[in-house]
Design a protein around this motif. Sequence first.
Motif, mmCIF file in Angstrom:
data_model
loop_
_atom_site.group_PDB
_atom_site.id
_atom_site.type_symbol
_atom_site.label_atom_id
_atom_site.label_comp_id
_atom_site.label_asym_id
_atom_site.label_seq_id
_atom_site.Cartn_x
_atom_site.Cartn_y
_atom_site.Cartn_z
ATOM 1 N N ASP A 155 52.753 -13.255 12.889
ATOM 2 C CA ASP A 155 53.529 -14.736 12.436
ATOM 3 C C ASP A 155 52.368 -14.458 11.379
ATOM 4 O O ASP A 155 51.616 -15.414 11.674
ATOM 5 C CB ASP A 155 53.653 -16.269 12.839
ATOM 6 C CG ASP A 155 54.433 -16.985 12.846
ATOM 7 O OD1 ASP A 155 54.602 -16.819 11.836
ATOM 8 O OD2 ASP A 155 54.840 -17.406 13.351
ATOM 9 N N THR A 156 52.865 -14.405 10.460
ATOM 10 C CA THR A 156 52.282 -14.561 9.405
ATOM 11 C C THR A 156 51.816 -15.883 8.457
ATOM 12 O O THR A 156 51.156 -16.019 7.970
ATOM 13 C CB THR A 156 52.441 -13.618 7.947
ATOM 14 O OG1 THR A 156 53.598 -13.730 7.647
ATOM 15 C CG2 THR A 156 51.651 -11.835 8.847
ATOM 16 N N ARG A 157 52.773 -16.557 9.031
ATOM 17 C CA ARG A 157 52.734 -18.039 8.319
ATOM 18 C C ARG A 157 52.244 -18.862 9.128
ATOM 19 O O ARG A 157 50.703 -19.922 8.490
ATOM 20 C CB ARG A 157 54.057 -18.752 8.740
ATOM 21 C CG ARG A 157 55.259 -18.243 8.286
ATOM 22 C CD ARG A 157 56.790 -18.383 8.273
ATOM 23 N NE ARG A 157 57.216 -18.893 10.467
ATOM 24 C CZ ARG A 157 56.336 -19.903 10.745
ATOM 25 N NH1 ARG A 157 57.311 -20.890 10.244
ATOM 26 N NH2 ARG A 157 56.906 -20.344 12.032
ATOM 27 N N LEU A 158 50.757 -18.468 10.602
ATOM 28 C CA LEU A 158 50.198 -18.890 10.848
ATOM 29 C C LEU A 158 49.066 -19.039 10.513
ATOM 30 O O LEU A 158 48.362 -17.442 9.841
ATOM 31 C CB LEU A 158 50.425 -19.396 12.143
ATOM 32 C CG LEU A 158 51.696 -19.798 13.052
ATOM 33 C CD1 LEU A 158 51.331 -19.153 14.490
ATOM 34 C CD2 LEU A 158 51.389 -20.856 12.616
ATOM 35 N N GLU A 159 47.788 -19.393 10.516
ATOM 36 C CA GLU A 159 46.661 -19.158 10.523
ATOM 37 C C GLU A 159 45.697 -18.115 11.375
ATOM 38 O O GLU A 159 46.079 -17.941 13.011
ATOM 39 C CB GLU A 159 45.341 -20.174 10.634
ATOM 40 C CG GLU A 159 45.654 -21.400 9.589
ATOM 41 C CD GLU A 159 45.019 -20.753 8.224
ATOM 42 O OE1 GLU A 159 43.714 -19.846 8.099
ATOM 43 O OE2 GLU A 159 46.568 -21.314 6.915
ATOM 44 N N VAL A 160 44.638 -17.087 11.238
ATOM 45 C CA VAL A 160 44.272 -16.499 12.295
ATOM 46 C C VAL A 160 43.794 -16.809 13.708
ATOM 47 O O VAL A 160 44.421 -16.090 14.397
ATOM 48 C CB VAL A 160 43.544 -15.155 11.125
ATOM 49 C CG1 VAL A 160 43.092 -13.989 12.560
ATOM 50 C CG2 VAL A 160 44.142 -14.285 10.739
ATOM 51 N N ASP A 161 43.020 -17.981 13.515
ATOM 52 C CA ASP A 161 42.556 -18.432 14.501
ATOM 53 C C ASP A 161 43.284 -18.940 15.761
ATOM 54 O O ASP A 161 43.244 -19.849 16.204
ATOM 55 C CB ASP A 161 41.288 -19.427 14.602
ATOM 56 C CG ASP A 161 41.741 -19.651 12.960
ATOM 57 O OD1 ASP A 161 42.797 -20.221 12.571
ATOM 58 O OD2 ASP A 161 40.270 -20.762 13.411
ATOM 59 N N ASN A 162 44.709 -19.476 14.916
ATOM 60 C CA ASN A 162 45.705 -19.586 15.611
ATOM 61 C C ASN A 162 46.495 -18.998 16.524
ATOM 62 O O ASN A 162 46.634 -17.949 16.562
ATOM 63 C CB ASN A 162 46.805 -20.460 14.752
ATOM 64 C CG ASN A 162 48.163 -21.323 15.671
ATOM 65 O OD1 ASN A 162 48.149 -21.058 16.991
ATOM 66 N ND2 ASN A 162 48.865 -22.643 14.985
ATOM 67 N N GLU A 163 46.121 -19.618 18.359
ATOM 68 C CA GLU A 163 46.670 -18.712 19.013
ATOM 69 C C GLU A 163 47.554 -18.493 19.429
ATOM 70 O O GLU A 163 48.182 -17.007 19.520
ATOM 71 C CB GLU A 163 45.991 -18.812 20.231
ATOM 72 C CG GLU A 163 46.808 -20.590 21.019
ATOM 73 C CD GLU A 163 46.256 -20.747 22.483
ATOM 74 O OE1 GLU A 163 47.063 -21.139 22.863
ATOM 75 O OE2 GLU A 163 44.858 -20.922 22.241
ATOM 76 N N GLN A 164 49.188 -18.974 18.564
ATOM 77 C CA GLN A 164 50.206 -18.895 18.532
ATOM 78 C C GLN A 164 50.642 -17.436 17.690
ATOM 79 O O GLN A 164 52.255 -16.917 17.169
ATOM 80 C CB GLN A 164 51.345 -19.982 18.500
ATOM 81 C CG GLN A 164 50.617 -20.957 19.151
ATOM 82 C CD GLN A 164 51.148 -20.401 20.709
ATOM 83 O OE1 GLN A 164 52.916 -19.555 20.911
ATOM 84 N NE2 GLN A 164 50.588 -20.418 21.517
#
Length: 94
Positions: free
Chosen positions: A10-19
């Motif tokens: 999910d490219t909308r989320l930051e890379v460090d977001n586990e989701q």
Amino acid sequence: MCGGSGCRVDTRLEVDNEQSIQSCGEQCPLLDYNEGSNLYGYGNGADSKYRRTLVATNPQPGEVILTATVEWTRSGGNQSSVEISESVFDYRRN
């Protein structure tokens, strides 16, 4: 690693977001299409006909091969796909 049936990113989320990177289980979901932004992604739009799968393999220490595949059903029911791969190396590895 994202092996087997692959992962969705999910490219909308930051890379460090586990989701941001999740295992797909049996099959990755269809990408959503957002008419307002003209972007494809997850959780922000209507289902499109496209399915993106990311598979990461580790053929040797210090290397990861990322393979992204996009699949769709064309009119008439024929399946189509496009696949790209890239090797990523740990340049800091001694």
